[in-house]
Design a protein around this motif. Structure first.
Motif, short mmCIF file in Angstrom:
data_model
loop_
_atom_site.label_atom_id
_atom_site.label_comp_id
_atom_site.label_asym_id
_atom_site.label_seq_id
_atom_site.Cartn_x
_atom_site.Cartn_y
_atom_site.Cartn_z
N ASP A 44 -75.78 44.13 -5.14
CA ASP A 44 -76.22 45.24 -4.06
C ASP A 44 -75.21 45.02 -2.89
OD1 ASP A 44 -78.38 46.34 -5.15
OD2 ASP A 44 -79.87 45.20 -4.14
N GLU A 45 -74.85 43.78 -2.67
CA GLU A 45 -74.08 43.21 -1.30
C GLU A 45 -72.69 43.88 -1.76
OE1 GLU A 45 -71.97 39.31 0.73
OE2 GLU A 45 -73.71 39.18 -0.97
N GLU A 46 -72.24 43.87 -2.85
CA GLU A 46 -70.87 44.38 -3.18
C GLU A 46 -70.66 45.91 -2.84
OE1 GLU A 46 -69.62 43.33 -7.26
OE2 GLU A 46 -70.02 41.16 -6.99
N ALA A 50 -68.45 47.74 -0.23
CA ALA A 50 -67.44 49.06 -0.46
C ALA A 50 -67.95 50.13 0.44
CB ALA A 50 -67.49 49.23 -1.89
N ALA A 51 -69.16 50.46 0.67
CA ALA A 51 -69.50 51.45 1.53
C ALA A 51 -69.06 50.99 2.86
CB ALA A 51 -71.27 51.83 1.30
N LEU A 52 -69.31 49.92 3.52
CA LEU A 52 -69.01 49.43 4.62
C LEU A 52 -67.45 49.83 4.91
CD1 LEU A 52 -69.77 48.14 7.46
CD2 LEU A 52 -69.55 46.04 6.35
N PHE A 53 -66.64 49.30 3.71
CA PHE A 53 -65.12 49.61 3.89
C PHE A 53 -64.83 51.03 4.25
CE2 PHE A 53 -60.97 50.68 1.94
CZ PHE A 53 -60.17 49.83 2.77
N ASN A 54 -65.36 51.94 3.31
CA ASN A 54 -65.02 53.42 3.55
C ASN A 54 -65.70 54.11 4.57
OD1 ASN A 54 -63.86 53.46 0.94
ND2 ASN A 54 -65.93 53.68 -0.31
N MET A 80 -62.26 48.71 16.78
CA MET A 80 -61.79 47.56 15.96
C MET A 80 -62.59 46.21 16.68
SD MET A 80 -60.61 48.57 13.40
CE MET A 80 -60.36 46.68 12.88
N ALA A 81 -62.35 46.37 18.05
CA ALA A 81 -63.35 45.27 18.69
C ALA A 81 -64.57 45.10 18.22
CB ALA A 81 -63.06 45.33 20.28
N SER A 82 -65.20 46.17 18.51
CA SER A 82 -66.74 46.50 17.77
C SER A 82 -67.06 45.82 16.54
CB SER A 82 -67.02 47.77 17.93
OG SER A 82 -68.51 47.90 17.49
N GLN A 83 -66.20 46.13 15.69
CA GLN A 83 -66.19 45.66 14.14
C GLN A 83 -66.25 44.24 13.98
OE1 GLN A 83 -67.43 47.45 11.80
NE2 GLN A 83 -67.08 46.14 10.07
N THR A 84 -65.23 43.69 14.81
CA THR A 84 -64.87 42.35 14.80
C THR A 84 -66.24 41.45 15.33
OG1 THR A 84 -62.40 42.50 14.73
CG2 THR A 84 -63.14 40.53 15.47
N ALA A 85 -66.56 42.16 16.27
CA ALA A 85 -67.78 41.27 17.06
C ALA A 85 -68.98 41.45 16.08
CB ALA A 85 -68.15 41.93 18.38
N TRP A 86 -69.19 42.64 15.37
CA TRP A 86 -70.26 42.89 14.48
C TRP A 86 -70.07 41.96 13.29
CZ3 TRP A 86 -70.40 44.19 9.36
CH2 TRP A 86 -71.74 44.52 8.74
N GLU A 87 -68.91 41.72 12.82
CA GLU A 87 -68.75 40.86 11.72
C GLU A 87 -69.08 39.38 12.04
OE1 GLU A 87 -64.65 41.72 10.31
OE2 GLU A 87 -65.30 43.60 9.40
N ALA A 88 -68.79 39.07 13.08
CA ALA A 88 -68.84 37.65 13.66
C ALA A 88 -70.60 37.61 13.79
CB ALA A 88 -68.34 37.30 14.87
N PHE A 89 -71.24 38.52 14.57
CA PHE A 89 -72.49 38.39 14.58
C PHE A 89 -73.37 38.29 13.20
CE2 PHE A 89 -76.63 41.17 14.12
CZ PHE A 89 -77.43 40.28 14.77
N THR A 116 -76.52 42.28 3.03
CA THR A 116 -76.78 43.61 2.85
C THR A 116 -77.52 44.66 3.76
OG1 THR A 116 -76.78 42.86 0.35
CG2 THR A 116 -77.74 44.96 1.03
N THR A 117 -78.58 43.85 4.43
CA THR A 117 -79.33 44.82 5.23
C THR A 117 -78.57 45.14 6.65
OG1 THR A 117 -81.50 43.53 4.46
CG2 THR A 117 -81.52 44.67 6.45
N LEU A 118 -77.93 44.14 7.10
CA LEU A 118 -77.09 44.50 8.23
C LEU A 118 -76.06 45.18 7.71
CD1 LEU A 118 -76.99 41.25 10.18
CD2 LEU A 118 -78.46 42.99 10.63
N GLY A 119 -75.39 45.19 6.69
CA GLY A 119 -74.47 46.04 6.09
C GLY A 119 -74.89 47.72 6.10
#
Length: 131
Positions: A44-46, A50-54, A80-89, A116-119
């Protein structure tokens, strides 16, 4: 990010709508062995990754279009700043979820389910941003 890796928006929609509803990923796996739940959650995470990347690619295209129409670069930079912060969170939060899990043997599954849930939530947000 290279534009050649982008999926057309209709393809993106098919990928995103194929995601399961917002639920606990570990519970979606059914009543199976611990090992099978672990495998299920990893798969599921994988799919979510993939959906997150797209979805991020689509949001970047939209951000670039907005910047081009306004003659700036603020939208892309903010995304991009938002994505970086979200990934760290996500990394820190899900690490906490795993380490705080009452059953140490299930900590890895809890951590992956959190990713998975946050993704899934982030995919939804990025899709809204790219419309």
């Amino acid at each position: 990010m290279p534009n050649s890796a982008l999926l057309p928006i209709p393809c993106l929609a098919v990928v995103l709508f194929a995601l399961p509803a917002q639920a606990n990923p570990a519970l979606e796996c059914g009543e199976v062995s611990q090992e099978e739940v672990g495998t299920c959650v990893a798969e599921d995470e994988e799919g979510v990754e993939a959906a997150l990347f797209n979805a991020l690619e689509a949001a970047m295209v939209t951000a670039a279009e907005r910047d081009n129409s306004r003659g700036g670069t603020e939208t892309e930079a903010a995304l991009m700043a938002s994505q970086t912060a979200w990934e760290a969170f996500r990394a820190f939060h899900c690490s906490y979820i795993g380490s705080a899990h009452p059953v140490p043997e299930d900590a890895g599954i809890a951590t992956r389910a959190c990713w998975t849930t946050l993704g899934r939530e982030r995919v939804d947000e990025l899709v809204r941003m790219s419309q």
